[in-house]
Design a protein around this motif. Structure first.
Motif, short mmCIF file in Angstrom:
data_model
loop_
_atom_site.label_atom_id
_atom_site.label_comp_id
_atom_site.label_asym_id
_atom_site.label_seq_id
_atom_site.Cartn_x
_atom_site.Cartn_y
_atom_site.Cartn_z
N GLU A 49 0.83 -1.21 0.00
CA GLU A 49 0.00 0.00 0.00
C GLU A 49 0.87 1.26 0.00
O GLU A 49 0.58 2.22 -0.71
CB GLU A 49 -0.95 -0.01 1.20
N LEU A 50 1.94 1.26 0.79
CA LEU A 50 2.86 2.40 0.78
C LEU A 50 3.49 2.58 -0.60
O LEU A 50 3.63 3.71 -1.08
CB LEU A 50 3.96 2.21 1.83
N PHE A 51 3.88 1.48 -1.21
CA PHE A 51 4.44 1.56 -2.56
C PHE A 51 3.44 2.23 -3.51
O PHE A 51 3.80 3.12 -4.27
CB PHE A 51 4.79 0.15 -3.07
N ARG A 52 2.18 1.82 -3.42
CA ARG A 52 1.14 2.38 -4.28
C ARG A 52 0.95 3.88 -4.01
O ARG A 52 0.83 4.68 -4.94
CB ARG A 52 -0.18 1.64 -4.08
N VAL A 53 0.97 4.26 -2.74
CA VAL A 53 0.82 5.67 -2.37
C VAL A 53 1.94 6.50 -2.99
O VAL A 53 1.69 7.53 -3.62
CB VAL A 53 0.77 5.83 -0.83
N PHE A 54 3.17 6.06 -2.81
CA PHE A 54 4.29 6.84 -3.34
C PHE A 54 4.33 6.82 -4.87
O PHE A 54 4.72 7.80 -5.49
CB PHE A 54 5.62 6.40 -2.72
N ILE A 66 5.56 19.28 -10.05
CA ILE A 66 6.02 19.59 -8.69
C ILE A 66 7.27 18.74 -8.48
O ILE A 66 7.23 17.66 -7.90
CB ILE A 66 4.93 19.29 -7.64
N GLU A 67 8.38 19.23 -9.00
CA GLU A 67 9.61 18.43 -9.12
C GLU A 67 10.14 17.87 -7.81
O GLU A 67 10.46 16.68 -7.75
CB GLU A 67 10.69 19.23 -9.85
N PRO A 68 10.29 18.66 -6.74
CA PRO A 68 10.84 18.06 -5.51
C PRO A 68 10.00 16.90 -5.00
O PRO A 68 10.53 15.87 -4.59
CB PRO A 68 10.84 19.22 -4.51
N MET A 69 8.68 17.06 -5.07
CA MET A 69 7.78 16.02 -4.61
C MET A 69 7.89 14.77 -5.48
O MET A 69 7.95 13.64 -4.97
CB MET A 69 6.34 16.55 -4.61
N ALA A 74 9.74 9.27 -6.05
CA ALA A 74 10.41 8.25 -6.86
C ALA A 74 11.52 7.57 -6.05
O ALA A 74 11.69 6.35 -6.12
CB ALA A 74 10.97 8.86 -8.14
N PHE A 75 12.26 8.36 -5.30
CA PHE A 75 13.34 7.84 -4.47
C PHE A 75 12.78 6.86 -3.42
O PHE A 75 13.30 5.76 -3.24
CB PHE A 75 14.04 9.03 -3.80
N VAL A 76 11.69 7.26 -2.76
CA VAL A 76 11.08 6.41 -1.74
C VAL A 76 10.47 5.17 -2.39
O VAL A 76 10.57 4.07 -1.85
CB VAL A 76 10.02 7.20 -0.94
N GLU A 77 9.86 5.34 -3.54
CA GLU A 77 9.28 4.20 -4.26
C GLU A 77 10.34 3.13 -4.53
O GLU A 77 10.10 1.93 -4.34
CB GLU A 77 8.65 4.67 -5.57
N ASP A 78 11.54 3.56 -4.93
CA ASP A 78 12.63 2.61 -5.17
C ASP A 78 13.01 1.86 -3.90
O ASP A 78 13.26 0.65 -3.93
CB ASP A 78 13.87 3.33 -5.73
N GLU A 79 13.06 2.57 -2.78
CA GLU A 79 13.38 1.92 -1.51
C GLU A 79 12.28 0.94 -1.11
O GLU A 79 12.55 -0.15 -0.61
CB GLU A 79 13.60 2.96 -0.41
N LEU A 80 11.05 1.33 -1.33
CA LEU A 80 9.93 0.44 -0.99
C LEU A 80 9.93 -0.80 -1.88
O LEU A 80 9.54 -1.88 -1.43
CB LEU A 80 8.60 1.19 -1.10
N GLU A 81 10.38 -0.66 -3.10
CA GLU A 81 10.49 -1.83 -3.98
C GLU A 81 11.45 -2.85 -3.37
O GLU A 81 11.19 -4.05 -3.38
CB GLU A 81 10.96 -1.41 -5.38
N TYR A 123 18.25 17.15 4.03
CA TYR A 123 19.32 16.35 3.45
C TYR A 123 19.35 14.92 4.00
O TYR A 123 19.55 13.96 3.24
CB TYR A 123 20.68 17.03 3.70
N PHE A 124 19.12 14.75 5.29
CA PHE A 124 19.23 13.41 5.88
C PHE A 124 18.21 12.42 5.28
O PHE A 124 18.39 11.22 5.37
CB PHE A 124 19.12 13.45 7.41
N LEU A 125 17.15 12.93 4.67
CA LEU A 125 16.17 12.05 4.05
C LEU A 125 16.73 11.34 2.81
O LEU A 125 16.20 10.32 2.39
CB LEU A 125 14.90 12.83 3.66
N LEU A 126 17.78 11.91 2.25
CA LEU A 126 18.37 11.35 1.04
C LEU A 126 19.38 10.25 1.33
O LEU A 126 19.92 9.64 0.42
CB LEU A 126 19.00 12.45 0.20
N LYS A 127 19.64 10.01 2.61
CA LYS A 127 20.51 8.90 3.01
C LYS A 127 19.62 7.73 3.38
O LYS A 127 18.89 7.79 4.38
CB LYS A 127 21.38 9.30 4.20
#
Length: 133
Positions: A49-54, A66-69, A74-81, A123-127
């Motif tokens: 469900e989180l994957f679908r949301v992102f 809305i580029e930053p969003m 997309a970054f979070v979606e890859d991690e959720l994958e 920045y820490f969100l990107l790690k």
């Protein structure tokens, strides 16, 4: 001019309004799904469900430019994958990172409602966290 004003100037009102309604619901549901990742019986459902949301946020915010969003989603979606391939439970570090991600999307929700510029990505969100338990 805030992000909401820019959206209204560049897109049909109904599209923007529908995006904001859906975005609000997705942001409101994130935290519960993230916490449910720590429950083995809820893990698979929650991660999917989180994957679908992102994925939905990535697609819609990309369409609305809305580029930053779109990039963070997309970054979070890859991690959720990757997390979809893992067996529960996941690390506390991963849950805390996802909760911080949820907070960022909630801040953007507030920015949209108040017609401000989007807050800068912390920045820490990107790690990415260590996905291993």
């Amino acid at each position: 001019m805030g992000v909401r004003s820019e959206l209204d100037a560049n897109f049909d009102f109904e599209i923007v309004d529908e995006f904001l309604d859906h975005y609000s619901m997705m942001v409101d549901s994130m935290e519960v799904m993230i916490i449910d990742l720590s429950k083995p019986n809820m893990y698979e459902r929650s991660v999917n469900e989180l994957f679908r949301v992102f994925h939905n946020i990535k697609s819609a915010s990309g369409y609305l430019k809305i580029e930053p969003m779109a990039k963070l989603a997309a970054f979070v979606e890859d991690e959720l994958e990757e997390l979809r391939e893992k067996k529960p439970p996941i690390s506390e570090e991963s849950i805390n990172w996802l909760l911080a991600i949820s907070d960022m999307f909630a801040a953007w929700h507030d920015d949209l409602k108040a017609d401000r510029e989007l807050s800068k990505i912390k920045y820490f969100l990107l790690k990415t966290p260590d996905l291993e338990k």
